[in-house]
Design a protein around this motif. Structure first.
Motif, short mmCIF file in Angstrom:
data_model
loop_
_atom_site.label_atom_id
_atom_site.label_comp_id
_atom_site.label_asym_id
_atom_site.label_seq_id
_atom_site.Cartn_x
_atom_site.Cartn_y
_atom_site.Cartn_z
N GLN A 195 -5.42 8.94 5.50
CA GLN A 195 -4.36 8.36 4.38
C GLN A 195 -3.76 9.35 3.38
OE1 GLN A 195 -8.13 5.99 3.72
NE2 GLN A 195 -6.68 4.24 3.63
N PHE A 242 -7.87 8.96 -0.41
CA PHE A 242 -8.72 8.44 0.36
C PHE A 242 -9.20 9.07 1.81
CE2 PHE A 242 -6.84 5.76 -2.58
CZ PHE A 242 -7.75 4.93 -2.92
N ARG A 246 0.94 -7.24 -4.58
CA ARG A 246 -0.28 -6.88 -5.30
C ARG A 246 -0.30 -5.28 -4.87
NH1 ARG A 246 -4.73 -3.81 -2.79
NH2 ARG A 246 -6.52 -4.00 -4.18
N HIS A 283 -12.33 -8.11 -1.46
CA HIS A 283 -12.75 -7.41 -0.18
C HIS A 283 -13.50 -6.14 -0.23
CE1 HIS A 283 -9.15 -5.50 -1.24
NE2 HIS A 283 -9.43 -4.75 -0.63
N ASP A 284 -13.51 -5.58 -1.72
CA ASP A 284 -14.07 -4.34 -1.82
C ASP A 284 -15.58 -4.50 -2.37
OD1 ASP A 284 -11.88 -2.85 -0.83
OD2 ASP A 284 -10.98 -2.76 -2.76
N VAL A 326 0.71 -1.17 -0.22
CA VAL A 326 -0.10 0.02 0.00
C VAL A 326 0.69 1.02 0.10
CG1 VAL A 326 -1.88 1.16 1.09
CG2 VAL A 326 -1.43 -1.34 1.66
#
Ligand code: NOJ
Length: 595
Positions: A220, A216, A250, A371-372, A152
């Motif tokens: 963040q 976001f 990823r 998961h989204d 991330v």
């Protein structure tokens, strides 16, 4: 790192020899032994990843995505953890998958469940320790399972040391790690924020009288990829994990990392949104640099979330000759489904178009859930009592017979459904909670919002994994961090393991089919019966072997008009117990023939 250590140690040996003292000579020899040992250990770890002679192992992978918070809690705090995952590796192995993608497990204050990282080289306390991680990785590799980590780096947490320093003063050396806009320049050009209560991506910070950018949530802040130091920090973090022996990354929201930092005025109609937000002029430069610095040195799977603005962008990102990434992850497929359903023709067109873009070069991910997104069967199939099992089997047949690397989201092998949440207090998702606040402030329709969230919100897929029908579905002995889907009494791994007709048992069969038939990995894809609004029919072909896949996406009987004579075809798999060769497909029927 290894090279550096070796050079240091050689210098140390020369120095000791010059000293000509027997004790120092002994020290020098010990020094050399330690060096060789640590070099060997590092090489062994890399060898774990690289000794596979197959540099394209990720093409054959079936990726199982684990949402760690909801998978298995080992210590009763109500939150899934790394030891929980380790304890369930035999279950994962029994599915037949060979690669796990793990959502972020780094230290995080958890505004966005780990997508707000405060320390990239540490494990989130709730998830365990670095020793737990090492143990889990070892246990995965022992079972022939590879591990892909989430990376991330479009943004960090505002609690990361970099941001703390960056926001402390305008002259701090870390100031340029993030995007700041000094207030004396006036208000920065509007940018939409995906998770912000006011939809505003600029947050004013009075300490330095400046705004910082956050695509976001306010917690963040976006990292400044134009700063070479930021990029080097990221490469060093990637090497840290690659040296531990992990097998891929990823890359979260990566296309947002490269942005136009002149921040041109955003068009009022929001047209061409991505042009102003992402896929900036340097995206491919960054990826090439990252490849040179990291990917080229290891045997890693690399996939970035999103696949650019155009097929050309996507292609460029994963064209092996360009040395960037090895797999695209395009959203058009999941984007087809709307709250009121979707058109199968659109669905077929999207997947066929993407396949054609990679027919000769490059590689694609195949997924319909993560998961989204809401649950696979609730969104793309039919989660009613009558059709849940059969439609879930049909969808998994689709995922595992397409060309590209399939991604299965944990729980979809069981046919898990949406959560059934109705109240705002049921949710944990920062995006939902902030949007709810926004609607409240602006007089929006809260009931309507909650109704559509019940169908589409991502928390639908984040409910704890149902292991059995005992209290809390066997997920935790404590109080689960988010509600458990009440249907766990029947939809759970233990029950489905015992039932030969369950979603789970069928899922294992489709995985086996893919493993036994390389044509399903590399074979050419051809769409048939294109305008059929009910049936998705296609062939896969490789070295003279040809498979036909027929999928009825509807709840009534349908006919496939492929023009293929099935009388001599061999049925390899079907999702109904007994099948006919009539060309008629029962509701949600899935058939795989060898022609
Ligand atoms: C995409 C991730 O998949 C999502 O869960 C997250 O909220 C955003 N990126 C921000 O990191």
């Amino acid at each position: 790192m290894v090279k550096e250590a070796l050079v240091n140690q050689i210098v140390c040996i020369i120095y000791n020899s010059i000293m000509f003292n027997p004790i120092n000579r002994l020290a020098a020899i010990l020094c050399l032994l330690v060096t060789f040992n640590s070099c060997k250990q590092a090489t062994d770890k890399n060898a774990q990843a690289t000794n596979t002679t197959d540099k394209q192992w990720w093409k054959k992978a079936v990726v199982y995505q684990i949402y760690p918070r909801s998978f298995k809690d080992s210590n009763g705090d109500g939150v899934g953890d790394l030891n929980g995952i380790t304890s369930k590796l035999d279950y994962i192995k029994s599915l037949g998958i060979n690669t796990i993608w793990l959502n972020p497990v780094y230290s995080s204050p958890n505004t966005d469940n780990g997508y707000d990282v405060s320390d990239y080289r540490n494990i989130m306390k709730e998830f365990g320790t670095m020793a737990d991680f090492d143990n889990m990785l070892k246990a995965m590799h022992e079972r022939g399972i590879k591990l892909v980590m989430d990376l991330v780096v479009n943004h960090s947490s505002n609690e990361h040391e970099w941001f703390k320093k960056s926001s402390s003063s305008r002259s701090n050396p870390y100031r340029n790690y993030y995007h700041w806009w000094n207030a004396e320049r006036g208000k920065p050009p509007y940018r939409y924020s995906l998770f912000d209560v006011n939809h505003d991506a600029w947050k004013y910070d009075s300490l330095t009288n400046a705004y910082y950018l956050h695509y976001f949530s306010v917690q963040q802040p976006d990292l400044n990829w134009e700063n070479p130091k930021v990029r080097q920090e990221v490469y060093s973090i990637m090497k840290f994990w690659a040296d531990k022996g992990i097998d891929g990354f990823r890359m979260d929201a990566y296309q947002f990392a490269a942005k136009d930092t002149t921040f041109p005025k955003f068009p009022v109609n929001g047209q061409n949104f991505m042009k102003y937000y992402a896929i900036g002029p340097h995206l491919h430069d960054y990826l090439k640099e990252m490849n040179h610095e990291v990917y080229s040195k290891y045997n890693l799977m690399s996939v970035a979330e999103g696949a650019g603005n155009s097929l050309q962008d996507a292609h460029d990102m994963v064209d092996a000759d360009r040395h960037e990434l090895n797999m695209a992850y395009a959203f058009d497929g999941v984007g087809v489904a709307q709250a009121n359903g979707y058109s199968l023709i659109d669905f077929k067109n999207v997947f066929s178009r993407w396949d054609s873009a990679f027919a000769k070069k490059g590689w694609l991910s195949i997924f319909l859930a993560n998961h989204d997104q809401a649950r696979l069967v609730s969104r793309f199939g039919n989660d009613s009592e009558a059709f849940r099992v059969i439609s879930s089997k049909m969808l998994n047949t689709f995922l595992l017979t397409m060309r590209g690397t399939p991604y299965v989201y944990n729980g979809d092998e069981l046919g898990m459904t949406n959560a059934g949440f109705t109240k705002v207090s049921d949710y944990n998702d920062v995006a939902l909670l902030n949007e709810y606040q926004h609607l409240k402030q602006t007089g929006g329709d809260l009931n309507k919002y909650l109704q559509s969230a019940g169908k589409e919100n991502r928390d639908n897929s984040r409910t704890p994994f149902p292991w059995n029908n005992s209290t809390n579905a066997g997920f935790t002995t404590g109080k689960p961090w988010i509600g458990i889907n009440p249907n766990y009494k029947t939809i759970n791994a233990a029950a489905e393991e015992k039932d030969p007709n369950s979603c789970l048992s069928y899922f294992k069969k489709v995985i086996r089919l893919r493993k036994d038939n390389p044509v399903l990995v590399d074979g050419k894809y051809t769409l048939l019966d294109k305008s059929n609004p009910e049936v998705y029919a296609y062939t896969r072909e490789l070295n003279g072997k040809k498979l036909l896949i027929l999928l009825n996406f509807k709840s009534k009987t349908a006919t496939a008009n492929t023009g293929i004579d099935l009388s001599k075809a061999k049925l390899l798999l079907g999702n109904y117990p007994a099948t006919t060769k009539s060309g008629k497909l029962r509701p949600y029927e899935a058939l795989v023939y060898q022609l």
